[in-house]
Scaffold this active site. Structure first.
Site, PDB file in Angstrom:
ATOM      1  N   GLU A  31       0.847  -1.195   0.000  1.00  0.00           N
ATOM      2  CA  GLU A  31       0.000   0.000   0.000  1.00  0.00           C
ATOM      3  C   GLU A  31       0.885   1.249   0.000  1.00  0.00           C
ATOM      4  OE1 GLU A  31      -1.600   1.657   3.557  1.00  0.00           O
ATOM      5  OE2 GLU A  31      -0.848   0.041   4.814  1.00  0.00           O
ATOM      6  N   LYS A 165      -3.736  -2.092  15.420  1.00  0.00           N
ATOM      7  CA  LYS A 165      -3.282  -1.252  16.534  1.00  0.00           C
ATOM      8  C   LYS A 165      -4.162  -1.353  17.772  1.00  0.00           C
ATOM      9  CE  LYS A 165       0.038   1.514  14.770  1.00  0.00           C
ATOM     10  NZ  LYS A 165      -0.220   2.000  13.416  1.00  0.00           N
TER      11      LYS A 165
HETATM   12  N1  PSU Z   1      -2.632   1.176  10.481  1.00  0.00           N
HETATM   13  C1  PSU Z   1      -1.339   1.488  10.664  1.00  0.00           C
HETATM   14  N2  PSU Z   1      -0.719   2.371   9.832  1.00  0.00           N
HETATM   15  C2  PSU Z   1      -1.384   2.937   8.793  1.00  0.00           C
HETATM   16  C3  PSU Z   1      -2.748   2.562   8.582  1.00  0.00           C
HETATM   17  C4  PSU Z   1      -3.324   1.688   9.445  1.00  0.00           C
HETATM   18  O1  PSU Z   1      -0.729   0.971  11.583  1.00  0.00           O
HETATM   19  O2  PSU Z   1      -0.794   3.737   8.059  1.00  0.00           O
HETATM   20  C5  PSU Z   1      -3.469   3.095   7.391  1.00  0.00           C
HETATM   21  C6  PSU Z   1      -3.622   1.955   6.371  1.00  0.00           C
HETATM   22  O3  PSU Z   1      -3.446   2.477   5.081  1.00  0.00           O
HETATM   23  C7  PSU Z   1      -5.036   1.493   6.596  1.00  0.00           C
HETATM   24  C8  PSU Z   1      -5.719   2.799   6.916  1.00  0.00           C
HETATM   25  O4  PSU Z   1      -5.595   0.847   5.473  1.00  0.00           O
HETATM   26  O5  PSU Z   1      -4.793   3.489   7.738  1.00  0.00           O
HETATM   27  C9  PSU Z   1      -7.030   2.589   7.625  1.00  0.00           C
HETATM   28  O6  PSU Z   1      -7.686   3.798   7.763  1.00  0.00           O
HETATM   29  P1  PSU Z   1      -9.193   3.834   8.326  1.00  0.00           P
HETATM   30  O7  PSU Z   1      -9.087   3.448   9.757  1.00  0.00           O
HETATM   31  O8  PSU Z   1      -9.647   5.248   8.111  1.00  0.00           O
HETATM   32  O9  PSU Z   1      -9.990   2.850   7.508  1.00  0.00           O
END
Ligand code: PSU
Ligand code: MN
Length: 311
Positions: A31, A165
């Site tokens: 990604e 996380k």
């Molecule tokens: N978790 C991490 N680092 C990140 C992300 C998630 O530890 O950079 C990023 C990833 O790209 C993940 C996105 O797909 O955040 C998820 O965002 P949201 O919670 O808005 O769906």
């Protein structure tokens, strides 16, 4: 007869990846959000990009970095575009992809959900990230569940991650994955990893020891019409943070984000930044190590998947 105007290319698989696909060599999707301003702070984001590329290549696979560049959804963004990838971006999940393409966004950094969708479209079977998004704490009132989970259930791709996380509701995240029929495989571990920490106290439904096992499970899942598979890999011991101080830092980070009044897609980047601050920067080397390690494990799984395909 009038000739139709030529449609601009909106989806592109770059040459190295196209060649690996046609000669059935292993490929690992990556990604771009993690490398952009929404993921890691500079210069760690650039180091993460370099280390992930290297880990995939040393693992015998071709890296397929995804993202939208000048309105083109691209799979296999070359390493020489690193500066741009690590620069300013717009966060791009699956729901944003058609808009990023139609409005010709200069740089849409793909989240896990968008990357998995693009990998599936290109025919790439394995994807590595740091940590997936999940069910947020307080989901009962906000309804905030990452689109990553929906993408994991829909697209037939093996996602390799260090769990999710601790600022998320990990128990609810595992429940949602079960509801969505996503096999969750613990890579040589019995507990769901909590990203910076090796364990969360929550059991993983299944444990695997080898890439071959993952490949066989994936083939069986896909034969039965299944979607994605989640392989969770604990951060290497030497780089892990302890669960207790981490939980305290998370409380502080969530408090800071709430004070700023952020919501929606801004929540994850805001909490990530606050978490780096709350750990006094300790979270960064851990994040780098786990992203690199996941890329390495993903490369071995990609190799095993190629071999099972040829049987
Ligand atoms: N978790 C991490 N680092 C990140 C992300 C998630 O530890 O950079 C990023 C990833 O790209 C993940 C996105 O797909 O955040 C998820 O965002 P949201 O919670 O808005 O769906
Ligand atoms: Mn969200």
């Amino acid at each position: 007869m009038t000739t139709q105007p030529t449609e601009p290319a909106r989806f592109r698989v770059e040459e190295a990846v196209a060649m690996a696909l046609s000669s059935k060599r292993p490929i690992v999707g990556l990604e771009s959000t993690i490398f952009s301003e929404f993921g890691l702070p500079a210069p760690a984001n650039r180091e993460a990009l370099d280390r992930c590329f290297r880990a995939v290549i040393e693992g015998g696979a071709t890296p397929a970095l995804t993202g939208v560049l000048d309105g083109v959804a691209t799979v296999g963004i070359r390493h020489d575009a690193a500066e741009r990838i690590c620069g300013p971006a717009r966060k791009t999940a699956v729901r944003d992809l058609p808009v990023a393409i139609s409005q010709s966004w200069a740089y849409g950094a793909s989240t896990v959900s968008a990357s998995v969708a693009l990998c599936a479209k290109a025919g790439i079977e394995v994807f590595a990230t740091g940590g997936i998004g999940g069910v947020h704490r307080g989901w009962q009132s906000t309804f905030d569940v990452s689109a990553d989970l929906d993408a994991l259930s829909r697209f037939p791709v093996v996602t390799v991650s260090a769990g999710a996380k601790v600022f998320l509701d990990l128990e609810a995240t595992l429940e949602k994955l079960e509801t969505d029929s996503v096999p969750v495989l613990g890579w040589r571990c019995d507990e769901f990893p909590a990203f910076h920490a090796r364990s969360s106290g929550l059991p993983v439904p299944h444990r695997v020891e080898t890439a071959e096992e993952v490949a066989h499970i994936a083939r069986a899942h896909w034969d039965l019409g299944g979607g994605g598979i989640l392989v969770v890999v604990p951060v290497p011991k030497a780089d892990a943070l302890e669960f207790e101080p981490l939980s305290k830092a998370v409380e502080a980070a969530l408090g800071a984000a709430a004070t700023q009044g952020v919501s929606g897609s801004a929540v994850t980047p805001a909490v990530l930044a606050a978490l780096v601050e709350a750990t006094g920067g300790d979270a960064i080397p851990t994040n780098l190590a786990l992203a690199e390690n996941n890329a390495r494990v993903a490369a071995t799984i990609a190799g095993a998947l190629v071999r099972t395909k040829q049987i």
